[in-house]
Design a protein around this motif. Sequence first.
Motif, short mmCIF file in Angstrom:
data_model
loop_
_atom_site.label_atom_id
_atom_site.label_comp_id
_atom_site.label_asym_id
_atom_site.label_seq_id
_atom_site.Cartn_x
_atom_site.Cartn_y
_atom_site.Cartn_z
N THR A 108 2.29 -2.92 2.14
CA THR A 108 1.26 -1.98 1.68
C THR A 108 0.47 -2.62 0.54
OG1 THR A 108 2.80 -0.15 2.09
CG2 THR A 108 0.90 0.35 0.68
N ILE A 109 -0.84 -2.44 0.54
CA ILE A 109 -1.65 -2.85 -0.62
C ILE A 109 -2.50 -1.67 -1.08
CG2 ILE A 109 -3.47 -4.40 -1.48
CD1 ILE A 109 -2.66 -6.49 0.42
N LEU A 110 -2.46 -1.39 -2.36
CA LEU A 110 -3.36 -0.40 -2.98
C LEU A 110 -4.25 -1.15 -3.95
CD1 LEU A 110 -1.26 2.66 -4.23
CD2 LEU A 110 -2.72 2.52 -2.21
N GLN A 111 -5.50 -0.74 -4.06
CA GLN A 111 -6.39 -1.38 -5.02
C GLN A 111 -7.06 -0.30 -5.86
OE1 GLN A 111 -8.40 -4.80 -3.39
NE2 GLN A 111 -10.18 -4.45 -4.71
N LYS A 112 -6.95 -0.41 -7.19
CA LYS A 112 -7.50 0.62 -8.09
C LYS A 112 -8.54 -0.05 -9.00
CE LYS A 112 -4.42 3.75 -6.88
NZ LYS A 112 -4.69 5.13 -6.45
N SER A 113 -9.73 0.54 -9.07
CA SER A 113 -10.79 -0.07 -9.87
C SER A 113 -10.71 0.33 -11.33
CB SER A 113 -12.15 0.34 -9.32
OG SER A 113 -12.23 -0.05 -7.97
N HIS A 114 -11.17 -0.56 -12.20
CA HIS A 114 -11.25 -0.29 -13.64
C HIS A 114 -12.59 -0.78 -14.15
CE1 HIS A 114 -6.90 0.26 -13.84
NE2 HIS A 114 -6.81 -0.81 -13.09
N GLY A 115 -12.91 -0.41 -15.39
CA GLY A 115 -14.07 -0.98 -16.08
C GLY A 115 -15.38 -0.36 -15.59
N ALA A 116 -16.42 -0.57 -16.37
CA ALA A 116 -17.71 0.06 -16.10
C ALA A 116 -18.24 -0.37 -14.74
CB ALA A 116 -18.70 -0.32 -17.20
N ASN A 117 -18.17 -1.63 -14.45
CA ASN A 117 -18.74 -2.13 -13.20
C ASN A 117 -17.67 -2.59 -12.22
OD1 ASN A 117 -21.39 -1.85 -14.33
ND2 ASN A 117 -20.85 -3.64 -15.59
N ASN A 118 -16.49 -1.95 -12.34
CA ASN A 118 -15.38 -2.37 -11.48
C ASN A 118 -15.12 -3.86 -11.61
OD1 ASN A 118 -15.17 0.21 -10.62
ND2 ASN A 118 -16.25 -0.15 -8.67
N THR A 119 -15.28 -4.37 -12.83
CA THR A 119 -15.09 -5.80 -13.01
C THR A 119 -13.63 -6.20 -12.82
OG1 THR A 119 -14.94 -5.29 -15.34
CG2 THR A 119 -17.03 -6.20 -14.56
N GLU A 120 -12.75 -5.27 -13.10
CA GLU A 120 -11.32 -5.57 -12.91
C GLU A 120 -10.74 -4.57 -11.91
OE1 GLU A 120 -8.86 -7.55 -16.56
OE2 GLU A 120 -9.17 -5.38 -16.58
N VAL A 121 -9.75 -5.00 -11.16
CA VAL A 121 -9.01 -4.06 -10.31
C VAL A 121 -7.52 -4.30 -10.52
CG1 VAL A 121 -10.78 -3.80 -8.52
CG2 VAL A 121 -9.05 -5.61 -8.31
N THR A 122 -6.78 -3.20 -10.34
CA THR A 122 -5.32 -3.33 -10.30
C THR A 122 -4.91 -3.38 -8.84
OG1 THR A 122 -4.97 -2.20 -12.38
CG2 THR A 122 -3.14 -2.19 -10.84
N ILE A 123 -4.10 -4.36 -8.53
CA ILE A 123 -3.58 -4.47 -7.17
C ILE A 123 -2.11 -4.09 -7.19
CG2 ILE A 123 -3.03 -6.07 -5.28
CD1 ILE A 123 -5.50 -7.64 -6.06
N ILE A 124 -1.74 -3.18 -6.30
CA ILE A 124 -0.33 -2.79 -6.14
C ILE A 124 0.09 -3.17 -4.73
CG2 ILE A 124 1.29 -0.85 -6.04
CD1 ILE A 124 -1.80 -0.15 -7.85
N MET A 125 1.18 -3.86 -4.64
CA MET A 125 1.67 -4.28 -3.32
C MET A 125 3.12 -3.87 -3.15
SD MET A 125 0.32 -8.16 -3.18
CE MET A 125 -1.34 -8.53 -2.65
N LEU A 126 3.45 -3.45 -1.94
CA LEU A 126 4.86 -3.30 -1.57
C LEU A 126 5.16 -4.39 -0.56
CD1 LEU A 126 5.25 0.58 -1.08
CD2 LEU A 126 5.36 -0.76 -3.18
N THR A 127 6.23 -5.13 -0.81
CA THR A 127 6.58 -6.19 0.14
C THR A 127 7.62 -5.67 1.14
OG1 THR A 127 8.53 -7.10 -0.98
CG2 THR A 127 6.38 -7.83 -1.79
N GLN A 128 7.77 -6.42 2.21
CA GLN A 128 8.95 -6.23 3.06
C GLN A 128 10.15 -6.85 2.34
OE1 GLN A 128 8.63 -4.44 5.66
NE2 GLN A 128 6.63 -4.78 6.62
N ILE A 129 11.32 -6.74 2.94
CA ILE A 129 12.52 -7.36 2.36
C ILE A 129 12.26 -8.86 2.16
CG2 ILE A 129 14.97 -7.94 2.75
CD1 ILE A 129 14.87 -5.03 2.56
N ALA A 130 12.50 -9.35 0.95
CA ALA A 130 12.23 -10.75 0.64
C ALA A 130 13.33 -11.30 -0.25
CB ALA A 130 10.88 -10.88 -0.05
#
Lengths: 440, 440
Positions: free
Chosen positions: B387-409
């Motif tokens: 799974t990947i989630l992407q969350k925007s930050h900053g006035a112009n979306n200059t930064e994003v937070t990426i959240i990932m769920l991996t499979q078993i690793a």
Amino acid sequence: MKVVNVGLIGLGTVGTGTLRILQRNSQEITGRTGREITVTRVAVGDLNKQRDADLEGIVLSGDPMDIARDPAIDIVVEMIGGDDIAKEVVLEAIRHKKHVVTANKALIAVHGNEIFALAEKHNVAVTFEAAVAGGIPVIKAIREGLSANRIEWLAGIINGTCNYILTRMEQDGLGFAEVLSDAQALGYAEADPEFDVEGIDAAHKLTILASIAFGIPLQFDKLHIQGISEITIEDIEYAKELGFRIKHLGIARSSDAGIELRVHPAMVPVDRLIAGVNGVMNATLVQSDAVGPTLYYGAGAGAEPTGSAVVADIVDVVRSMGDIGENSGASPVPQLGFLPGSMPDRQIVPIEDVETAYYLRMKVINRPGVLAAITKIFGDSDISIATILQKSHGANNTEVTIIMLTQIALESNLNQAVTHIRKIDSVTSEIQSIRLENLA
Amino acid sequence: MKVVNVGLIGLGTVGTGTLRILQRNSQEITGRTGREITVTRVAVGDLNKQRDADLEGIVLSGDPMDIARDPAIDIVVEMIGGDDIAKEVVLEAIRHKKHVVTANKALIAVHGNEIFALAEKHNVAVTFEAAVAGGIPVIKAIREGLSANRIEWLAGIINGTCNYILTRMEQDGLGFAEVLSDAQALGYAEADPEFDVEGIDAAHKLTILASIAFGIPLQFDKLHIQGISEITIEDIEYAKELGFRIKHLGIARSSDAGIELRVHPAMVPVDRLIAGVNGVMNATLVQSDAVGPTLYYGAGAGAEPTGSAVVADIVDVVRSMGDIGENSGASPVPQLGFLPGSMPDRQIVPIEDVETAYYLRMKVINRPGVLAAITKIFGDSDISIATILQKSHGANNTEVTIIMLTQIALESNLNQAVTHIRKIDSVTSEIQSIRLENLA
């Protein structure tokens, strides 16, 4: 390595599970006991039936009494169920100075006092962890783990069939009868389901739990027993709307008036941990004076879960045996948790004298004055209403369903109020009542 | 009525709770044991300090060794904590052939092997139910209630301070530091909280649980230990969005490679029963081959909850004593569940070889190719993304937070991937990683 010889009586679901565990986990079990535990004899009803079990080296017998009387057997495990032949076999095994392990809740709930008295006379153990909540070691928890405590009350989801049906009704929006058919097809309910769905099975288990919790004799005949067959999908949905979930509970509670012993459906606040126990799983919540609430959760039935409890009892008995032939006495833990006669006799509170809050549901014709008439009756019966919901039906809202939650009220007052409300012409349905249990 | 003389060493929180229970519930306890259990001596650090306890008829002593050596004392209860004086006192009591009850997890986790060897030599019991999960009889459940089973894994919320902090962070949307201050003010966290919030306390308890579950020696030094101080409110909120709740868990798991022993925060599916264990409460979920999952829930700390476990141990010891002076031997249950040397030695799996799924969170500059670079690194390290989630930050979306769920690793693969990702210019934050535990 010293060997302990075990005789199994019955090779149905639990018997097969027990045998399989003893065979598969023999290394662990020997590591825990320092003994080799061997099943040498098994009594079965039909000697010619094909069994899903490894019977190599085991002598089969058609007569359970052969095992009860065999001088080479140290522990007799009774797994035939019911309370006629099982009782005779257990008493005979005790007379032959054998330790007995049983999974038979009916036997213990109904004949336990007699069985334990004979076991004490012959200095043997009779253990029955598997009789309550299958593989959950709740008997051990109460009898030993909570031995410092004065137990205040306990509430258990102790019948997997009821819990499965209520869970499916809620999750799939289906009625009782429909889910029951499904449960029968899936093997979660018997062909004759009355024993489970009308609460008899839970009552056997509650009888045992109450006895070990409060040091009172087993008294199955004094329980108030109510099943789940009258719970409707409407009740489940209204419960949800009000923040509750309906569970079938066995409740034993100590009060100044005595001990309450009751098995019935109840609405439980949905944020309680026990409200999250779904499907065929069981759990028992125990409220004690020193430790506060503790909860024990797991599988309440099935071949290996129940076999797990049977084998744990065998291990306990073996651990207490000392060197065989030398100190082969009973377990140091009294069968019912307390030494006989050590606790004062407690009155069982008649159900009319029990106080709980209630959920009530009825249909009425939508005309002025009906609600006033109903609420007046409650007031006259000394019952305060906490919440009223009104739901309209019919093309012109000619009928409404009224749902009420009461404050804590006396059962006899509630019954009186219900009797009076039934006589109101505008009340067109039976009056459903379900207890509310806060469990805090 | 035969009398058992108990000496308490330490009269802090647990000592006071223990004494109060023994006094208040003496009728129940005598009913359960057939003995009068009397506290005759108490050792305290300061003889002149005012105590919130009824000390009538009890001889106070400033030196714990007085009690360890007193010929009139049958059972010594060690409640001073720590592992220096406590160890000397316990060893001295054993040398004087006294049964020992202790609430001291550090002592057992670090010096248990030595203590149990001496106890075996002198044929006395050393019991420690109170050392793990306070008043919940989980040691008894695993060592006796589940004795039929091969245990596959267990996962416990076994530090109330961590659970309180994580619960409050989630429920009130507060950060770690803020809730910690509150917890300290309320007495749920120590002035020096490191022992709890960095996982040492949970690691002591997991060491003990793993030993009794798998028949392995106590080996505290082999645990992987991680606390909760780096968990942020962001992580808790993303977890919620993804259907998880963050809990601090102690996990012991048996696999072909050996035994995993690890204490760390983990994301647990929110519909698991254990995910509903909130505030200071504890619970341990045990997965076994015969019974399946069972769970034990209750208060993990506090005067009377912990005292409840201490007194239950005293009751167990008294029940096993037989007639005093005649059969005053050790408990029939091996201290660590298995007879010493009865189980094959198992390798402890290095943390790099452990496999779990992961939640990962990082901030990146929002420019083309960054996600491709990151996902390529995962692919190269043999890690599949679920799974990947992407969350925007900053006035112009200059930064994003990426959240990932991996499979078993594999942990070592994950570490390698994280090392490479850190080197990407566009990755502007540390890379948070939290294990996902399905617990099914």
